[in-house]
Design a protein around this motif. Structure first.
Motif, mmCIF file in Angstrom:
data_model
loop_
_atom_site.group_PDB
_atom_site.id
_atom_site.type_symbol
_atom_site.label_atom_id
_atom_site.label_comp_id
_atom_site.label_asym_id
_atom_site.label_seq_id
_atom_site.Cartn_x
_atom_site.Cartn_y
_atom_site.Cartn_z
ATOM 1 N N ALA A 1 -20.513 -61.534 43.172
ATOM 2 C CA ALA A 1 -19.281 -61.729 42.391
ATOM 3 C C ALA A 1 -19.535 -62.640 41.200
ATOM 4 C CB ALA A 1 -18.186 -62.303 43.287
ATOM 5 N N GLU A 2 -20.369 -63.686 41.404
ATOM 6 C CA GLU A 2 -20.698 -64.588 40.298
ATOM 7 C C GLU A 2 -21.487 -63.841 39.218
ATOM 8 O OE1 GLU A 2 -22.864 -67.904 41.882
ATOM 9 O OE2 GLU A 2 -21.132 -68.684 42.958
ATOM 10 N N ILE A 3 -22.427 -63.010 39.661
ATOM 11 C CA ILE A 3 -23.232 -62.244 38.703
ATOM 12 C C ILE A 3 -22.330 -61.257 37.952
ATOM 13 C CG2 ILE A 3 -25.066 -60.501 38.480
ATOM 14 C CD1 ILE A 3 -26.492 -61.966 40.759
ATOM 15 N N ARG A 4 -21.407 -60.580 38.620
ATOM 16 C CA ARG A 4 -20.486 -59.653 37.960
ATOM 17 C C ARG A 4 -19.623 -60.382 36.937
ATOM 18 N NH1 ARG A 4 -18.242 -57.412 43.044
ATOM 19 N NH2 ARG A 4 -20.080 -56.448 43.881
ATOM 20 N N ASN A 5 -19.113 -61.543 37.350
ATOM 21 C CA ASN A 5 -18.254 -62.308 36.437
ATOM 22 C C ASN A 5 -19.061 -62.811 35.229
ATOM 23 O OD1 ASN A 5 -16.021 -61.976 37.996
ATOM 24 N ND2 ASN A 5 -16.285 -63.909 39.079
ATOM 25 N N LYS A 6 -20.306 -63.106 35.437
ATOM 26 C CA LYS A 6 -21.136 -63.610 34.362
ATOM 27 C C LYS A 6 -21.408 -62.520 33.300
ATOM 28 C CE LYS A 6 -25.607 -65.807 33.684
ATOM 29 N NZ LYS A 6 -26.811 -66.259 34.330
ATOM 30 N N TYR A 7 -21.658 -61.301 33.727
ATOM 31 C CA TYR A 7 -22.007 -60.232 32.808
ATOM 32 C C TYR A 7 -20.823 -59.360 32.438
ATOM 33 C CZ TYR A 7 -26.804 -61.594 33.553
ATOM 34 O OH TYR A 7 -27.963 -62.293 33.601
ATOM 35 N N MET A 8 -19.684 -59.653 32.785
ATOM 36 C CA MET A 8 -18.556 -58.854 32.360
ATOM 37 C C MET A 8 -17.813 -59.430 31.260
ATOM 38 S SD MET A 8 -16.606 -57.321 35.418
ATOM 39 C CE MET A 8 -17.062 -55.912 36.198
#
Length: 159
Positions: free
Chosen positions: A152-159
């Motif tokens: 979720a952190e990675i998704r939020n970072k690249y979105m």
């Protein structure tokens, strides 16, 4: 029935008197007929004798017929002069039955205790195994939550 009672009386007297002979040494004793007209205690000092109270005679134990049929069981004394043959047999049988009963109770108690201990040990090992499975499941769940959180952190970072 009567012959069985007489045999049991003879057997216990014989065993007791053999033990007495071994303790005191092998001494020669006069024949049983010499004690006729005396008393029970003198007669029963000889290993091979029994006392008939009704006729006040001391008779020899015959190994083929064990005890003479001329003396009724109620008047027969073997190994001791306090209880007649019938009562002493009843006491012996009661004592044997009591010992057998106590032995059976001990055996049953031991079997029950062993089964209970095995069941307790089995439930303890099952509880331990379940506890280990719960720990493994909990650690898997925490690892899964950590992975989902990182995703979720990675998704939020690249979105």
């Amino acid at each position: 029935m009567r012959s069985l009672l007489r045999f049991i009386l003879w057997y216990f007297k014989f065993v007791e008197d053999i033990c007495k002979t071994i303790r005191m040494g092998n001494t020669t004793t006069p024949p049983c007929d010499t004690y006729n007209g005396t008393n029970c205690t003198l007669c029963l000092q000889n290993i091979m004798c029994y006392w008939c109270d009704s006729s006040a005679t001391c008779m020899t134990i015959d190994f083929t017929g064990l005890v003479s049929t001329t003396c009724p069981v109620e008047d027969l004394f073997v190994t001791q002069c306090v209880l007649n043959g019938l009562y002493s047999i009843i006491i012996i049988v009661a004592a044997v039955l009591l010992l057998v009963g106590v032995f059976l109770c001990l055996c049953i108690t031991c079997c029950i205790c062993c089964c209970w201990c095995r069941a307790k040990k089995r439930s303890y090992s099952e509880d331990r195994q379940q506890l280990q499975m719960d720990k493994i499941k909990e650690s898997k769940d925490t690892k899964r939550l950590d992975r989902e959180q990182k995703r979720a952190e990675i998704r939020n970072k690249y979105m």
